[in-house]
Write a protein that holds these residues in place. Sequence first.
Motif, short mmCIF file in Angstrom:
data_model
loop_
_atom_site.label_atom_id
_atom_site.label_comp_id
_atom_site.label_asym_id
_atom_site.label_seq_id
_atom_site.Cartn_x
_atom_site.Cartn_y
_atom_site.Cartn_z
N HIS A 89 -3.60 8.81 42.14
CA HIS A 89 -2.42 8.52 41.34
C HIS A 89 -1.70 7.34 41.96
CE1 HIS A 89 1.52 9.11 39.52
NE2 HIS A 89 0.94 9.91 38.66
N LEU B 165 3.11 8.22 33.74
CA LEU B 165 2.20 9.36 33.86
C LEU B 165 2.92 10.67 34.16
CD1 LEU B 165 -0.73 7.87 35.91
CD2 LEU B 165 -0.60 8.27 33.48
N ARG C 138 -2.96 8.03 27.97
CA ARG C 138 -2.25 7.19 28.93
C ARG C 138 -2.96 7.22 30.29
NH1 ARG C 138 2.70 5.71 27.02
NH2 ARG C 138 3.58 5.29 29.07
N TRP C 139 -3.41 8.42 30.71
CA TRP C 139 -4.13 8.51 31.99
C TRP C 139 -5.37 7.64 31.95
CZ3 TRP C 139 -3.68 14.49 31.77
CH2 TRP C 139 -2.44 14.88 32.26
N GLN C 140 -6.11 7.68 30.84
CA GLN C 140 -7.32 6.87 30.73
C GLN C 140 -6.97 5.39 30.79
OE1 GLN C 140 -10.57 8.02 30.74
NE2 GLN C 140 -10.86 5.86 31.19
#
Length: 90
Positions: free
Chosen positions: A17, A24, A75-77
Amino acid sequence: VFVKKLLRRRRWEVLHHPPYSPDLSPCDYNLIPKLQQPLRGKRFRTREDISNAVRREMARFGDGEADGIRRLPRRWQRILDTLGDYFGGC
């Protein structure tokens, strides 16, 4: 150390992260308290029971209220695709 061993044993992929990545944070969507309140004190037998209960509660949210949290996987991708660079919007 314990957590790292557990993750290796279960063969879970660790996604690093970025140190500052407000896009996120699920807490920013103000849904965590809205989900916690109706589920507080309840016991679940299986993960599926938990998942179903969360889905039921999310279905009660008003129009657009849960859109942010539903977009989190995308969004994470995008963060992974941009190698952790910040981006606005989605």
